[in-house]
Write an enzyme that holds these catalytic residues in place. Structure first.
Site, PDB file in Angstrom:
ATOM      1  N   ASP A 152       0.943  -0.912  -0.268  1.00  7.10           N
ATOM      2  CA  ASP A 152      -0.625  -0.331  -0.155  1.00  7.10           C
ATOM      3  C   ASP A 152       1.256   1.193   0.208  1.00  7.10           C
ATOM      4  O   ASP A 152       0.368   2.242  -0.659  1.00  7.10           O
ATOM      5  CB  ASP A 152      -1.130  -0.131   0.819  1.00  7.10           C
ATOM      6  N   GLU A 186      -2.528  -2.740  -9.013  1.00  8.31           N
ATOM      7  CA  GLU A 186      -1.121  -1.767  -8.871  1.00  8.31           C
ATOM      8  C   GLU A 186      -1.474  -0.888 -10.607  1.00  8.31           C
ATOM      9  O   GLU A 186      -0.288  -0.285 -10.697  1.00  8.31           O
ATOM     10  CB  GLU A 186       0.302  -2.816  -8.892  1.00  8.31           C
TER      11      GLU A 186
END
Length: 360
Positions: free
Chosen positions: A248, A274
């Protein structure tokens, strides 16, 4: 008597602390308004010769001042009790002294919408029922014993019309308040639905809701439009090795890097996982390629501290310059194929999409 505005009587709304703070700040402002109007009542009843009611309004002003101070000190329950006491006692005393036809009881009815709206756990029905019993009981008592100190007909009518005007004004104010609250909640829900919770960027839905309009505007002006699609290299292995919390942090870092290099009119989104998508209106292919290269170098030029070590990052990008009539989805698909080529060629690079094929 305007403190019978239901804003006073409603329990604190459940939900975000921000909403609660806004609610009680509003209640404080209303206590000021109610106190000011009760000051006006002091002079009104003194002029009408109803000295008892004039002194009662002096007490009402003091109660509102106390409630204001209690809310400022976060003693909201005690403030609510004072407000309930003032409104119900004021309605009862006024109705008993100069009669039911004075209209003091109308203010009790303004509690109902706030009670229903603010009580989310099924408490509204018994509270409204209790208010109804109080209202009917007050009517019965007034019929039996009132008025104790009646006003002449003209003066009584003056009080009645003042109360009617105030109740209408307060009802409109209450409706406006709830309308603003509903619209604000709706805007907040729409914003949440279109925002990625982790990075704060637009999500796919939020991007698409604005990108089509931006693309149409640029195409109408004859501007070139570029699409950049970036993907964090080896992100799955990074997550498996360092954990999702570290992953994260990587996504947040890449998002901030993209925001730094995006122009004012660009649209940036977390496209999924991502992947990040940047729409650049008014941007040529050469400019888009240069921007993508700057972004890639900025990501490679930083390292994320994880578990006491500096972890390197890299980003692969695909760039597509949309044709004059090309759809956004087509441009994104070409940028995605270019991104795949970057991955296949060894990652950490920028690849330009093949030009859009022109039908023969």
């Amino acid at each position: 008597m305007t403190a019978s505005d239901p804003h006073y009587s409603a329990p604190r709304p459940r939900g975000s602390s921000l909403a609660g703070k806004a609610y009680w700040a509003m209640v404080q402002r209303v206590t000021v308004i109610a106190g000011a109007i009760d000051v006006g009542y002091i002079f009104l009843f003194a002029w009408l010769g109803a000295s008892t009611l004039a002194w009662i309004n002096v007490l009402s002003v003091l109660l509102y001042a106390a409630a204001y101070g209690l809310i400022g000190r976060k003693q909201n329950t005690l403030a609510l009790l004072l407000i309930w006491f003032e409104v119900m006692a004021h309605a009862a005393i006024g109705s008993l002294l100069i009669g039911w036809d004075s209209g003091f009881h109308y203010f009790l009815l303004l509690f109902i919408p706030a009670i229903v709206v603010a009580n989310s756990r099924g408490f509204s029905a018994p509270i409204v029922l209790g208010l109804l019993l109080y209202y009917l009981g007050l009517k019965a008592v007034c019929d039996q014993w009132g008025p104790l100190t009646p006003l002449p007909g003209a003066e009584l009518r003056t009080v009645f019309w003042v109360h009617v005007c105030l109740v209408f004004a307060m009802s409109a104010s209450i409706a406006a308040f709830y309308r603003r609250a509903i619209l604000s909640a709706e805007r907040s829900l729409v914003e949440q639905a279109q925002t990625d919770a982790l990075t704060g960027l637009r999500n796919r839905t939020g991007f698409q809701s604005q990108a089509s309009e931006a693309l149409a505007r640029s195409q109408a002006l004859g501007e070139s439009v570029a699409v950049l699609l970036g993907d964090v290299d080896h992100f799955k292995q990074f997550n498996d090795r360092h954990g999702h919390e570290a992953g994260d942090r990587v996504l947040i870092h890449v998002a901030r890097t993209l925001q730094t290099h995006a122009r004012g009119g660009d649209l940036l989104a977390r496209w999924g996982g991502e992947e990040f998508l940047l729409l650049m209106p008014g941007c040529t292919q050469a400019q888009a390629e240069a921007a993508a290269e700057r972004i890639r170098q900025a990501v490679v030029g930083t390292q994320i501290p994880i578990d006491g070590a500096e972890v390197p990052l890299s980003l692969s990008l695909g760039v597509a310059c949309l044709g004059p009539e090309e759809s956004l989805q087509s441009g994104i698909s070409r940028a995605d194929r270019a991104l795949y080529d970057s991955k296949h060629a060894g990652r950490n690079r920028v690849t330009l999409a093949l030009p859009l094929a022109v039908p023969a």
